[in-house]
Scaffold this active site. Structure first.
Site, short mmCIF file in Angstrom:
data_model
loop_
_atom_site.label_atom_id
_atom_site.label_comp_id
_atom_site.label_asym_id
_atom_site.label_seq_id
_atom_site.Cartn_x
_atom_site.Cartn_y
_atom_site.Cartn_z
N TRP A 34 -9.47 88.40 -28.40
CA TRP A 34 -10.46 87.60 -29.13
C TRP A 34 -9.81 86.91 -30.34
O TRP A 34 -10.21 85.81 -30.72
CB TRP A 34 -11.65 88.45 -29.56
CG TRP A 34 -11.35 89.54 -30.56
CD1 TRP A 34 -10.92 90.80 -30.31
CD2 TRP A 34 -11.43 89.43 -31.98
NE1 TRP A 34 -10.72 91.49 -31.47
CE2 TRP A 34 -11.03 90.68 -32.51
CE3 TRP A 34 -11.79 88.42 -32.86
CZ2 TRP A 34 -10.98 90.93 -33.88
CZ3 TRP A 34 -11.75 88.66 -34.22
CH2 TRP A 34 -11.35 89.91 -34.73
N ASP B 112 -16.01 85.73 -42.22
CA ASP B 112 -16.23 86.99 -41.52
C ASP B 112 -17.65 86.99 -40.95
O ASP B 112 -18.54 86.36 -41.50
CB ASP B 112 -16.06 88.16 -42.50
CG ASP B 112 -16.14 89.51 -41.81
OD1 ASP B 112 -15.08 90.03 -41.45
OD2 ASP B 112 -17.27 90.02 -41.62
N TYR C 277 -5.85 99.29 -44.46
CA TYR C 277 -5.02 100.20 -43.68
C TYR C 277 -5.80 101.49 -43.54
O TYR C 277 -6.19 102.06 -44.57
CB TYR C 277 -3.68 100.46 -44.35
CG TYR C 277 -2.74 101.16 -43.40
CD1 TYR C 277 -2.18 100.44 -42.35
CD2 TYR C 277 -2.48 102.52 -43.50
CE1 TYR C 277 -1.34 101.06 -41.44
CE2 TYR C 277 -1.65 103.14 -42.58
CZ TYR C 277 -1.08 102.41 -41.56
OH TYR C 277 -0.27 103.02 -40.65
N GLN C 278 -6.06 101.92 -42.28
CA GLN C 278 -5.85 101.24 -41.03
C GLN C 278 -6.73 99.98 -40.94
O GLN C 278 -7.87 100.01 -41.40
CB GLN C 278 -6.22 102.17 -39.86
CG GLN C 278 -5.40 103.43 -39.78
CD GLN C 278 -3.97 103.20 -39.27
OE1 GLN C 278 -3.72 102.26 -38.54
NE2 GLN C 278 -3.07 104.03 -39.71
N TYR D 13 -5.24 95.30 -34.74
CA TYR D 13 -3.82 95.31 -35.11
C TYR D 13 -3.15 93.95 -34.93
O TYR D 13 -2.21 93.79 -34.15
CB TYR D 13 -3.10 96.43 -34.35
CG TYR D 13 -3.55 97.78 -34.84
CD1 TYR D 13 -2.91 98.40 -35.91
CD2 TYR D 13 -4.67 98.41 -34.30
CE1 TYR D 13 -3.35 99.62 -36.40
CE2 TYR D 13 -5.11 99.64 -34.79
CZ TYR D 13 -4.45 100.23 -35.84
OH TYR D 13 -4.88 101.43 -36.33
N HIS E 116 -4.17 90.39 -40.77
CA HIS E 116 -5.21 89.56 -41.36
C HIS E 116 -5.48 90.04 -42.77
O HIS E 116 -5.22 91.19 -43.13
CB HIS E 116 -6.48 89.59 -40.50
CG HIS E 116 -7.06 90.96 -40.30
ND1 HIS E 116 -6.53 91.88 -39.41
CD2 HIS E 116 -8.12 91.57 -40.88
CE1 HIS E 116 -7.25 92.99 -39.46
NE2 HIS E 116 -8.23 92.84 -40.35
N VAL E 117 -5.99 89.09 -43.58
CA VAL E 117 -6.22 89.36 -45.00
C VAL E 117 -7.68 89.07 -45.32
O VAL E 117 -8.24 88.07 -44.86
CB VAL E 117 -5.29 88.47 -45.87
CG1 VAL E 117 -5.59 88.66 -47.35
CG2 VAL E 117 -3.81 88.77 -45.57
#
Lengths: 326, 326
Positions: free
Chosen positions: A164, A194, A258-259, A263, A266-267
């Site tokens: 995705w 987001d 984190y986590q 994976y 991205h910020v």
């Protein structure tokens, strides 16, 4: 965390409701009509409170509705400024305490001014019930060696799909949502809202910068060679947000998880003062700190012990338990 | 932050109310009686909404009550498990949306099951009004040099009193609240509940460890020589909490604030999962990270650029503005 996930779900339902309602207004049919209905809840038998929040004034209940499993979600509604005058004149007050200039009361408002948002999921599956169940979290201590021997093999074996994310990067999805783009293959990224943000007000601004470069899984993969990428995201991300939303850098919280929940590096960019889920010190790492740490020690995130919370139902937590680390 | 401060104030008021009530039950008099009273709020004229929270369902309003300045605080009450059955049978439901297994309603509950906690401050001073006014925050970037030239002189000039901390350390106050004590003059500390915690449940556990050693103002003063102190607080604090509250280290968030609210070194212990005010990445620093950072670089907190939020009315923010740093 359970509350937030559940809250998100309710909001999605309400979005669906709105759409259904507007479809209905344009078309007709039963869906979306607001009608006073028989009180189906009078038959509801509570089995268990799955979770609740005294702070957010909501409760998630598992029970039976006509012999079927159901989940009922109740959430008190925000206090609306436009109803205050009516609330003050039309309510009954019960004095609790008076002391000098302070007094406290229990205010009983007319029912129509003080509604409770109610969502019914029926029949509810085991999955629904589990989803709304409060989940305990544990703080995990991950050394650099733990990452190599426990976390990395788990991530690789799960092979969490980030298709995705690639769809977004390849403009196969969400292309109309992109707020800013730097197409450079090494330091480039896409900036987009987001899902949690409805973009209606900047009070809860929430954007994500996704790196174009593939294969950087998380904080743990970062070394000094990624400094140009991180600095580029930091700088251009802040500029784009200033230009589009008139929010200067001093009003932003810019961080990595984190986590992470997926994976591919991205910020997060959120508005300072908005208590976004996951902005706590146990999960978030300020991008500015990450940059400084890598500048002074290229191996910082390879060698450092990192701490993060994992929910009881997280597969990675089982791995740490098996390894006797919890 | 404004909401939290205000919330804290309400809670204090309610504690006062409870005490007044119990005094009354034992003694008599007017204070603390719960009576249906004339609706004084019907006369209230709203001047301005000072702040509100859609998440917490509260609102803080400045206005006039019989020509006097007043602040009214309304907050919806949590949904109580013990009233659910009555709520389900006695309410009216209005259907908003039905789609497959999901349906949403507006529930109108009997007024007495759905009260609004109301606090009146009257006459309210300018200070009250300012206190409840939502305060914007700005993220400040403080280099090591900024600390020396801007922050430290400001702290020293203000000479914020920490006499109340010394009173605790000298057992002149709050001695009965001490949960654990290590009397060593160099690495010793006292552990006691934060005022925000009512100690009724561990869900929102909040304890503070205060160092016996004086003169360590904040994170900025820490060097490698303080490692034994920090490790002692971390280790013995966790042990004391396990012993007293049966909470293991994996359920704790242990951190320092920068800027701290008072300049005598102290460490926060809160329950993981409890979103305590000030546990966000922009203000909190995990003690475990602080220890690691000092182990690898004795000058870490002397030299590093640190980021923290300051409210508009914070005097230190003015200093940063004067210095052209914002």
């Amino acid at each position: 965390m359970a509350d937030s996930a559940a809250k998100h779900e309710i909001d999605e339902l309400y979005q669906k409701a709105k759409r259904a309602k507007s479809d209905n207004e344009n078309g007709g049919g039963e869906v979306g009509k607001e009608i006073e209905c028989g009180n189906i809840l009078s038959e509801f038998k509570t089995t268990k409170v799955l979770s609740d929040s005294a702070r957010e004034k909501n409760i998630f209940i598992h029970g039976k509705l006509a012999d079927q499993d159901a989940v009922i979600i109740l959430e008190k509604t925000p206090i609306r400024e436009d109803t205050l005058a009516e609330l003050f004149t039309g309510s009954t007050l019960k004095l609790e305490m008076k002391n000098d200039i302070y007094s406290t009361y229990r205010l009983q408002a007319p029912s129509q001014l003080n509604e409770i948002k109610t969502t019914v999921v029926c029949p509810a599956t085991e999955k629904h019930i589990k989803k709304y169940q409060r989940q305990e979290s544990f703080l995990v201590e991950e050394t650099g060696a733990d990452y190599q021997s426990i976390t990395l093999p788990y991530i690789q074996k799960q092979s969490f799909s980030v298709q995705w994310v690639y769809n977004i990067l390849e403009k196969k999805a969400e292309a109309d949502r992109i707020v800013f783009e730097d197409p450079d293959p090494t330091v480039g990224f896409l900036l987009l809202p987001d899902f949690k943000w409805d973009q209606k007000q900047v009070d809860d601004l929430y954007l994500i910068a996704i790196t174009l470069q593939r294969g950087i899984r998380s904080l743990r993969d970062l070394t000094q060679e990624h400094l140009p990428l991180l600095q580029n995201i930091f700088q251009k991300g802040k500029e784009a947000i200033l230009q589009r939303y008139q929010l200067p850098a001093s009003k932003l919280r810019v961080y990595l998880h984190y986590q992470p929940s997926y994976y591919h590096l991205h910020v997060h960019f959120t508005k300072l003062g908005y208590e976004a889920p996951g902005c706590g010190v146990e999960r978030a790492h300020l991008l500015a700190d990450v940059i400084q740490n890598l500048q002074s020690d290229p191996e910082y995130y390879k060698t450092r012990t990192l701490y993060f919370p994992l929910r009881v139902d997280d597969g990675l937590l089982s791995k740490y338990k098996e390894a006797g680390r919890l």
